[in-house]
Enzyme design. Structure first.
Site, PDB file in Angstrom:
ATOM      1  N   ASP A 420       0.850  -1.200   0.000  1.00 55.12           N
ATOM      2  CA  ASP A 420       0.000   0.000   0.000  1.00 55.12           C
ATOM      3  C   ASP A 420       0.885   1.250   0.000  1.00 55.12           C
ATOM      4  O   ASP A 420       2.105   1.156   0.158  1.00 55.12           O
ATOM      5  CB  ASP A 420      -0.878  -0.063   1.259  1.00 55.12           C
ATOM      6  CG  ASP A 420      -1.917   1.034   1.293  1.00 55.12           C
ATOM      7  OD1 ASP A 420      -2.271   1.549   0.226  1.00 55.12           O
ATOM      8  OD2 ASP A 420      -2.386   1.359   2.411  1.00 55.12           O
ATOM      9  N   GLU A 423       2.629   5.055  -3.959  1.00 56.45           N
ATOM     10  CA  GLU A 423       2.626   5.988  -5.122  1.00 56.45           C
ATOM     11  C   GLU A 423       3.967   6.713  -5.256  1.00 56.45           C
ATOM     12  O   GLU A 423       4.314   7.028  -6.399  1.00 56.45           O
ATOM     13  CB  GLU A 423       1.493   7.005  -4.950  1.00 56.45           C
ATOM     14  CG  GLU A 423       0.112   6.404  -5.020  1.00 56.45           C
ATOM     15  CD  GLU A 423      -0.245   5.490  -3.848  1.00 56.45           C
ATOM     16  OE1 GLU A 423       0.176   5.811  -2.724  1.00 56.45           O
ATOM     17  OE2 GLU A 423      -0.901   4.474  -4.072  1.00 56.45           O
ATOM     18  N   ASP A 494      -8.808   3.554  -2.237  1.00 57.43           N
ATOM     19  CA  ASP A 494      -9.785   4.008  -1.246  1.00 57.43           C
ATOM     20  C   ASP A 494     -11.053   4.564  -1.884  1.00 57.43           C
ATOM     21  O   ASP A 494     -11.271   5.779  -1.942  1.00 57.43           O
ATOM     22  CB  ASP A 494      -9.141   5.056  -0.330  1.00 57.43           C
ATOM     23  CG  ASP A 494      -8.008   4.436   0.465  1.00 57.43           C
ATOM     24  OD1 ASP A 494      -7.890   3.191   0.484  1.00 57.43           O
ATOM     25  OD2 ASP A 494      -7.227   5.198   1.069  1.00 57.43           O
TER      26      ASP A 494
HETATM   27  C1  GLC Z   1      -4.709   3.190   2.871  1.00 59.02           C
HETATM   28  C2  GLC Z   1      -5.184   1.970   2.076  1.00 59.02           C
HETATM   29  C3  GLC Z   1      -6.257   1.255   2.845  1.00 59.02           C
HETATM   30  C4  GLC Z   1      -5.714   0.855   4.205  1.00 59.02           C
HETATM   31  C5  GLC Z   1      -5.219   2.078   4.966  1.00 59.02           C
HETATM   32  C6  GLC Z   1      -4.541   1.712   6.272  1.00 59.02           C
HETATM   33  O1  GLC Z   1      -5.698   4.130   2.973  1.00 59.02           O
HETATM   34  O2  GLC Z   1      -5.612   2.333   0.803  1.00 59.02           O
HETATM   35  O3  GLC Z   1      -6.718   0.146   2.140  1.00 59.02           O
HETATM   36  O4  GLC Z   1      -6.702   0.218   4.948  1.00 59.02           O
HETATM   37  O5  GLC Z   1      -4.294   2.789   4.174  1.00 59.02           O
HETATM   38  O6  GLC Z   1      -3.471   0.877   6.076  1.00 59.02           O
END
Ligand code: GLC
Length: 768
Positions: A420, A423, A494
């Site tokens: 995650d 980017e 998200d």
């Molecule tokens: C980011 C991710 C999400 C995750 C969060 C906490 O927002 O896109 O899926 O739950 O971080 O890790």
């Protein structure tokens, strides 16, 4: 620039051009990559191709021009239109100003250079724009500047445009503009967002007759205007890097997707369990809580293969650590889950907490594995753990180190990684353009490495897992670039629990599939905001058919496990999760097809029926492979669905009713019904219902044969490792004549099924 064409020179598969101006420095070149692919290259940087999407031998050969075995440059000649370069399938005619026209094998024009000036649709009223700006509106329609490098190509009125990864909005991207700059936007993603998490600069153009693709392989920030500025052309460009694009032909859209994935790589098979149901939430704050989720699955009789461990499991959000206060004995939880048939996937973000004596930080500092400021200090920004540093995944040594770090998770018993924030995201403003990363063998600024940061992270993770686990690595990523499909699956980030995002999930997944990412999903139920019972019921019906089927939501939002919305929604959830488990072998066959042909699992109707005007803009239906069509309800309160079926005969999956295609009709769709249609003559492979993959029921294969005639290829292997690359698999061809089936073994390299049960369509219908 360039002006009059003066001379050309052939070197291997490359044709170089000499122009009145500038060509000595920039070496404009057209190269035959295969019979169906030309590369167009202007070496503005003088560094040759710096592709990260095209790897292996093909990637290496890009700089020496010897790709003969994939297709031949058949002839080069000069006539009044320009220099004519032919392969067996395509012709490129290169003229003055390095303008290129592409033609198909019958001589029909596929894509012509745009030769007019920049023009703008409609009138611009400067005074009105000023007023709009005063109120704080983004001023659309203001004249676009020329980019340092750009290509303008002609559009015809009927052209439709698809692909470009995860971009928001509708399926057909014509008339919209986009930017490739991997972006983490917390606010609800709107149709008019120009960028999102992923950068896949590959677009497909569907013409009245024929189709082609453009892959602009420049991983700096790039821009695509697909007829927004002017109806007559589209343009793509960048402020820096090279003009390096591939013109990709093929017999139709499917062939173009296949050729693009031949170039950038195809998604290898995943383990079978990854196709099961995944439950997740950010905010399972303790071991007790997450154990309750696994128990909930059992209690409510819901099949489940995986529970995701979000950042809550870490010690102060430090990657490759475990919070022993709240999550206690991680290895024990994970092994208890395994006993229940449930695997654990753990999240890993790139940001490494700045903390003395924290082993990951110390090792990275010693190895010089973190990005630096231009002054040579390690660059610090902020993410979940507070002050954090960024691994330099473009450095092969840093990738190797990161790959080895995966051992922490593997030793704990974790079965896959969720990458995650890659980017990369940052909380204290964006990373400055000049932060210094590495591009394999030389320093490169953030501005150049940004769009491939997630790609390189996924590659590091995949390679580590491949080596250490011996299994097919299961990696999920939020950010990626073209070619990432070789290393990772993806989810769309998200989203929110809003109806518009349920609707958007369909074109998003379909366009990702057309862009080579065949294993994708959205957060079922929506990540941000609070889900409603009805929205959840409808989303699980879409999730059931999404390659990655994961229920996930944000901390602080309404809890979203299937049992949180009352009995009716729980029953509906169970119905569709069960259906997914029955359909596992069908999904698995499609995953295999993806590895072989590059075609996606989830497909827009237009991929299968590209000459049908009614499907070119169909945003609310999709197909799984070429024989199941899903028309989910995506409107609040709707209990009917306007369905369109393309040509041919179809069967209503639920009632067995036969329907003649090429028509619209209304299907009743109470809350528990997602309309599904099966193509006549189809064979659908199923497994008996199970609570998780690997439950001892794999021995029976059910083949549901529908009236009509057709053939189907079914694939089977151990569902875990790479033995299939060495021939450890079975492949069967099943022919179906109105329910009378014959099975022929095409390849026998794996333990066969104990039992194959063939069910004729009618029997199933009466049984329902
Ligand atoms: C980011 C991710 C999400 C995750 C969060 C906490 O927002 O896109 O899926 O739950 O971080 O890790």
């Amino acid at each position: 620039m360039f002006k009059k064409l003066q001379e050309y020179r052939v070197e291997g598969q490359k044709v170089y051009f000499r122009y009145e101006e500038g060509s000595e420095a920039f070496k404009p070149c057209v190269e035959v990559i295969s019979d169906n692919i030309f590369n167009v290259f202007i070496d503005y940087t003088g560094s040759g191709h710096r592709t990260r999407a095209i790897e292996g031998e093909l990637g290496k050969r890009l700089n020496d021009g010897h790709n003969e075995e994939n297709g031949k440059l058949e002839s080069v000649s000069w006539d009044e239109a320009g220099v004519v370069i032919r392969t067996s399938q395509l012709t490129a005619i290169v003229g003055d100003d390095f303008k290129i026209d592409f033609y198909g094998s019958n001589g029909e024009p596929l894509s012509l250079a745009y030769r007019g000036g920049r023009r703008r649709n409609g009138q611009i009223n400067e005074a009105a724009l000023e007023l709009l700006a005063k109120e704080g509106h983004a001023v659309a329609g203001k004249s676009t500047e020329d980019y340092a490098l750009q290509e303008l190509r002609a559009l015809e009125p009927s052209d439709c445009i698809y692909g470009l990864g995860d971009k928001t909005g509708v399926l057909n991207k014509r008339y919209y503009e986009y930017e490739m700059w991997n972006s983490d936007f917390p606010e609800p993603h709107e149709d008019n967002f120009k960028s999102l998490y992923k950068s896949i600069p590959f677009m497909l153009v569907l013409k009245k007759k024929g189709a082609y693709g453009i892959f602009f392989d420049n991983h700096n920030r790039t821009y695509f205007d697909l007829g927004k500025e002017c109806d007559d052309y589209y343009l793509f460009g960048a402020d820096t890097g090279n003009l390096d694009y591939y013109f990709i032909g093929g017999a139709g859209l499917k062939d173009v997707v296949s050729n693009y994935t031949w170039l950038t790589g195809r998604a290898p098979m995943q383990q079978l369990w990854t196709l099961g149901f995944h439950q997740s939430r950010w905010g399972y704050e303790s071991e007790r809580e997450i154990r309750g989720i696994a128990e909930g699955m059992k209690k409510h009789n819901l099949p489940c293969d995986c529970i995701h461990f979000d950042i809550d499991y870490m010690d102060h959000y430090k990657v490759f650590t475990w919070n022993q206060e709240t999550y206690e004995d991680g290895a024990k939880v994970i092994s208890d889950f395994k006993d229940m048939g449930i695997k654990a996937v753990a999240i890993i973000d790139p940001g490494v907490k700045v903390e003395k004596d924290y082993y990951v930080y110390e090792e990275g500092m010693q190895g010089g594995y973190f990005a630096k400021t231009p002054e040579g200090e390690v660059y610090v920004n902020e993410v979940w753990p507070g002050d954090a540093v960024y691994p330099d995944f473009g450095n092969p040594d840093a990738r190797k180190w990161w790959g080895e770090k995966q051992k922490f998770l593997i030793d704990m018993g974790v079965s896959g990684v969720w990458n995650d924030m890659n980017e990369p995201a940052s909380f204290r403003g964006p990373l400055p353009d000049d932060v210094v990363f590495t591009d394999e063998d030389r320093p490169a600024p953030h501005s150049e490495m940004h769009n491939i940061y997630g790609h390189n992270m996924a590659k590091a993770t995949y390679e580590g897992w491949k080596k250490l686990s011996g299994k097919r690595p299961f990696v999920i990523t939020r950010a990626c670039y073209s070619g990432s499909q070789k290393y990772t699956t993806a989810w769309t980030g998200d989203n929110h629990s809003i109806w518009t995002h349920l609707r958007m999930a369909i074109p998003q997944m379909c366009n990702l599939g057309l862009s080579g990412m065949s294993f994708v999903g959205t957060d079922v139920g929506g990540f941000g905001s609070d889900c409603t019972p009805e929205l959840f019921a409808r989303w699980i019906q879409v999730g059931c058919f999404s390659p990655l089927f994961r229920d996930h939501c944000a901390k602080g939002c309404r809890t979203q496990e299937p049992w949180q919305f009352g009995k009716e929604v729980l029953d509906i959830s169970r119905k569709y999760i069960n259906l997914r488990y029955e359909l596992l072998p069908y999904f698995y066959d499609l995953m295999h097809e993806s590895e072989v042909t590059g075609l996606p699992i989830i497909r827009p109707l237009v991929l299968e029926y590209e000459n049908d005007e009614n499907v070119k803009n169909r945003n609310d239906e999709f197909m799984l492979g070429d024989r199941l069509l899903v028309a989910p309800v995506v409107e609040q309160g709707a209990r009917e669905k306007l369905v369109y079926l393309p040509e041919g005969e179809w069967y209503d999956y639920w009632t067995g009713e036969k329907i003649e295609g090429e028509k619209f009709f209304v299907r009743k769709a109470p809350l528990d019904v997602c309309p599904i249609y099966v193509k006549a003559g189809a064979v659908i492979p199923k497994y008996p219902l199970r609570m998780h993959v690997g439950e001892d029921k794999d021995d029976l294969l059910i083949l549901e044969a529908y009236p009509g005639s057709g053939t189907y290829t079914h694939y089977q292997d151990n569902g875990e490792d790479f033995g299939y690359w060495q021939g450890e698999y079975n492949e069967y061809r099943i022919s179906n004549e109105d329910g009378r089936t014959e099975i022929e073994a095409l390849h026998e390299g794996y333990r066969p099924y104990g039992n194959v049960e063939i069910r004729a369509g009618q029997r199933i219908w009466s049984a329902r």
